[in-house]
Design a protein around this motif. Structure first.
Motif, PDB file in Angstrom:
ATOM      1  N   GLU A   1      34.022  27.129  44.623  1.00 41.48           N
ATOM      2  CA  GLU A   1      35.182  27.463  44.698  1.00 41.48           C
ATOM      3  C   GLU A   1      36.502  27.384  45.783  1.00 41.48           C
ATOM      4  O   GLU A   1      37.679  27.822  45.625  1.00 41.48           O
ATOM      5  CB  GLU A   1      35.342  28.667  44.181  1.00 41.48           C
ATOM      6  CG  GLU A   1      34.773  29.270  41.562  1.00 41.48           C
ATOM      7  CD  GLU A   1      35.475  28.458  41.728  1.00 41.48           C
ATOM      8  OE1 GLU A   1      37.302  28.369  42.052  1.00 41.48           O
ATOM      9  OE2 GLU A   1      35.574  27.753  40.556  1.00 41.48           O
TER      10      GLU A   1
ATOM     11  N   ALA B   1      35.030  45.667  43.190  1.00 44.18           N
ATOM     12  CA  ALA B   1      36.210  45.151  42.384  1.00 44.18           C
ATOM     13  C   ALA B   1      37.061  46.395  41.945  1.00 44.18           C
ATOM     14  O   ALA B   1      38.812  46.025  41.200  1.00 44.18           O
ATOM     15  CB  ALA B   1      35.580  44.098  40.561  1.00 44.18           C
TER      16      ALA B   1
ATOM     17  N   ARG C   1      36.634  34.937  45.406  1.00 41.91           N
ATOM     18  CA  ARG C   1      37.758  34.326  46.795  1.00 41.91           C
ATOM     19  C   ARG C   1      39.391  34.717  47.414  1.00 41.91           C
ATOM     20  O   ARG C   1      39.998  34.494  48.265  1.00 41.91           O
ATOM     21  CB  ARG C   1      38.852  33.292  45.859  1.00 41.91           C
ATOM     22  CG  ARG C   1      38.953  32.160  45.818  1.00 41.91           C
ATOM     23  CD  ARG C   1      39.253  30.523  45.116  1.00 41.91           C
ATOM     24  NE  ARG C   1      39.659  31.508  43.735  1.00 41.91           N
ATOM     25  CZ  ARG C   1      39.537  31.121  42.353  1.00 41.91           C
ATOM     26  NH1 ARG C   1      38.103  30.885  43.053  1.00 41.91           N
ATOM     27  NH2 ARG C   1      40.153  31.909  41.407  1.00 41.91           N
ATOM     28  N   ALA C   2      39.703  36.253  46.302  1.00 36.57           N
ATOM     29  CA  ALA C   2      40.209  37.015  46.939  1.00 36.57           C
ATOM     30  C   ALA C   2      39.989  37.820  48.139  1.00 36.57           C
ATOM     31  O   ALA C   2      40.646  37.874  48.533  1.00 36.57           O
ATOM     32  CB  ALA C   2      40.563  38.101  45.648  1.00 36.57           C
TER      33      ALA C   2
ATOM     34  N   ASN D   1      41.716  45.096  47.745  1.00 36.18           N
ATOM     35  CA  ASN D   1      40.933  43.784  49.048  1.00 36.18           C
ATOM     36  C   ASN D   1      40.659  44.527  49.731  1.00 36.18           C
ATOM     37  O   ASN D   1      39.481  44.502  51.179  1.00 36.18           O
ATOM     38  CB  ASN D   1      41.522  42.504  48.913  1.00 36.18           C
ATOM     39  CG  ASN D   1      41.741  41.804  47.494  1.00 36.18           C
ATOM     40  OD1 ASN D   1      40.888  42.363  46.273  1.00 36.18           O
ATOM     41  ND2 ASN D   1      42.099  40.861  47.538  1.00 36.18           N
TER      42      ASN D   1
ATOM     43  N   ILE E   1      30.408  30.220  43.802  1.00 43.03           N
ATOM     44  CA  ILE E   1      31.170  30.967  44.468  1.00 43.03           C
ATOM     45  C   ILE E   1      31.351  30.002  45.361  1.00 43.03           C
ATOM     46  O   ILE E   1      33.085  29.954  46.126  1.00 43.03           O
ATOM     47  CB  ILE E   1      30.617  32.346  44.726  1.00 43.03           C
ATOM     48  CG1 ILE E   1      30.207  33.276  43.550  1.00 43.03           C
ATOM     49  CG2 ILE E   1      31.912  33.005  45.911  1.00 43.03           C
ATOM     50  CD1 ILE E   1      29.847  34.922  44.670  1.00 43.03           C
TER      51      ILE E   1
ATOM     52  N   SER F   1      31.860  37.781  41.618  1.00 41.54           N
ATOM     53  CA  SER F   1      32.540  36.722  40.529  1.00 41.54           C
ATOM     54  C   SER F   1      33.354  35.664  41.516  1.00 41.54           C
ATOM     55  O   SER F   1      33.332  36.385  42.243  1.00 41.54           O
ATOM     56  CB  SER F   1      33.745  37.242  39.809  1.00 41.54           C
ATOM     57  OG  SER F   1      34.365  37.794  40.484  1.00 41.54           O
ATOM     58  N   PRO F   2      33.422  34.167  41.288  1.00 41.95           N
ATOM     59  CA  PRO F   2      34.321  33.217  41.974  1.00 41.95           C
ATOM     60  C   PRO F   2      34.962  33.819  42.093  1.00 41.95           C
ATOM     61  O   PRO F   2      36.025  33.819  42.985  1.00 41.95           O
ATOM     62  CB  PRO F   2      33.862  32.107  40.927  1.00 41.95           C
ATOM     63  CG  PRO F   2      32.782  32.406  39.831  1.00 41.95           C
ATOM     64  CD  PRO F   2      32.845  33.815  40.105  1.00 41.95           C
ATOM     65  N   GLU F   3      35.932  34.489  41.091  1.00 39.78           N
ATOM     66  CA  GLU F   3      37.825  35.040  40.974  1.00 39.78           C
ATOM     67  C   GLU F   3      37.542  36.280  42.588  1.00 39.78           C
ATOM     68  O   GLU F   3      38.319  36.244  43.151  1.00 39.78           O
ATOM     69  CB  GLU F   3      38.267  35.169  40.753  1.00 39.78           C
ATOM     70  CG  GLU F   3      38.066  34.094  39.545  1.00 39.78           C
ATOM     71  CD  GLU F   3      36.770  34.175  38.320  1.00 39.78           C
ATOM     72  OE1 GLU F   3      36.685  33.170  37.779  1.00 39.78           O
ATOM     73  OE2 GLU F   3      35.865  34.741  38.586  1.00 39.78           O
ATOM     74  N   ARG F   4      36.432  37.040  42.711  1.00 39.82           N
ATOM     75  CA  ARG F   4      36.688  38.159  43.216  1.00 39.82           C
ATOM     76  C   ARG F   4      36.358  37.534  45.146  1.00 39.82           C
ATOM     77  O   ARG F   4      36.802  38.284  45.880  1.00 39.82           O
ATOM     78  CB  ARG F   4      35.571  39.293  42.948  1.00 39.82           C
ATOM     79  CG  ARG F   4      35.534  40.255  43.614  1.00 39.82           C
ATOM     80  CD  ARG F   4      36.984  41.262  43.747  1.00 39.82           C
ATOM     81  NE  ARG F   4      36.853  42.332  44.860  1.00 39.82           N
ATOM     82  CZ  ARG F   4      37.410  43.132  44.925  1.00 39.82           C
ATOM     83  NH1 ARG F   4      39.059  42.868  44.463  1.00 39.82           N
ATOM     84  NH2 ARG F   4      37.764  44.479  45.715  1.00 39.82           N
TER      85      ARG F   4
END
Length: 312
Positions: free
Chosen positions: A124, A62, A95-96, A66, A121, A90-93
């Motif tokens: 999402e 993180a 997805r990115a 990316n 994950i 994390s789901p946000e990471r």
């Protein structure tokens, strides 16, 4: 108990042990639940000591841009380690990152992801992310990996991606390799929404590829309404297909699985089933015993009796 569920569990255990299912054929007569427990405990025992390290690596990723994180992962970590780490993102990471990962590499790492741990994950992701990876896994015929992710996907995701599975045999194989004790409800979600032509295509594939055994493993989990659609589609396809179904049931000793199918048929279609010349005394006796064991002897007794008289 038939060997159908045990066969599916042996395939998945062989995958876990990185060997061929034929090498575990001695387990085919074992309790499928026991095989499943051994596989699951073995997986968690091997994974647990390294889980803290995977979580630390996920946190470190993180801190990187990316593109750099993906470059390091694909060039130096490889699919096995990346798959192990993926569940800790994390789901946000996740997805990115996923938009920068080649589809082939995603398919490479998918077998090493724990679907239950990664469920937040996976849920999402939009279907446009899932479909290319699914197609690649289908191209590789990696049905075990696809089936494992049934537990992670939402109903909406399932309904979005299933229309992209063009081959009816692929649907059968994914269902056969599923974790039946955890995803039983997913079969109804999918099959209840399939149009009649897709239902007929699945039955046709089961007939042409000799895959009725695969179908029996998950049809037991659908509603009577959906099962009736499958039963009627089978009857409508003619005596040859219907006779093949009966012969497959006999070969696999899956009479317990046949009873619900016969039970939801209309009286006319049930009569057509029992008028088939394929029936033998041995088959009718096995069906009678299975019906009595399941408390459904009286429901089928008249048809079984009439079929028996024709054999005298």
């Amino acid at each position: 108990m038939t060997s159908l569920a045990a066969r599916a569990e042996v395939v998945k255990l062989a995958r876990e042990l990185d060997t061929e299912p034929e090498n575990l054929a001695f387990l085919l007569d074992s309790d499928p639940t026991a095989i499943r427990r051994v596989r699951q405990r073995m997986h968690h025992s091997l994974d647990a000591p390294y889980r803290p390290m995977f979580q630390r690596l996920a946190k470190v990723s993180a801190l990187l841009p990316n593109v750099i994180a993906i470059s390091i992962a694909t060039r130096f970590f490889g699919p096995l380690l990346c798959g192990m780490i993926a569940s800790s993102l994390s789901p946000e990471r996740a997805r990115a990152l996923i938009g920068n990962v080649p589809v082939g590499f995603l398919a490479d790492l998918a077998p090493y992801v724990d679907p239950e741990a990664a469920a937040p994950i996976v849920r999402e992701f939009e279907s446009q992310v899932l479909v290319p990876v699914m197609r690649e896994l289908l191209r590789r015929k990696d049905y075990v990996t696809l089936a494992r992710f049934l537990v992670a996907a939402t109903d909406r995701q399932l309904l979005d991606v299933v229309p992209h599975i063009d081959n009816a045999e692929d649907l059968l194989q994914v269902g056969f390799n599923a974790e039946l004790d955890t995803v039983a409800d997913r079969f109804e979600v999918v099959l209840a929404q399939l149009p009649d032509d897709r239902i007929r295509a699945i039955v046709a594939s089961a007939h042409q590829q000799d895959r009725f055994a695969e179908a029996f493993t998950f049809l037991q989990f659908v509603s009577d309404t959906t099962l009736a659609r499958v039963a009627d589609a089978t009857v409508d396809m003619g005596d040859e297909v219907l006779a093949h179904m009966v012969e497959s049931i006999h070969r696999e000793n899956a009479w317990a699985e046949m009873i619900p199918i016969a039970d939801v048929m209309s009286p006319i279609n049930r009569q057509l089933l029992f008028e088939l010349p394929v029936w033998t005394d041995e088959m009718l006796t096995a069906l009678t015993r299975a019906a009595e064991a399941n408390g459904r002897g009286e429901e089928l007794l008249d048809f079984i009796t009439e079929a028996s008289k024709r054999l005298e």
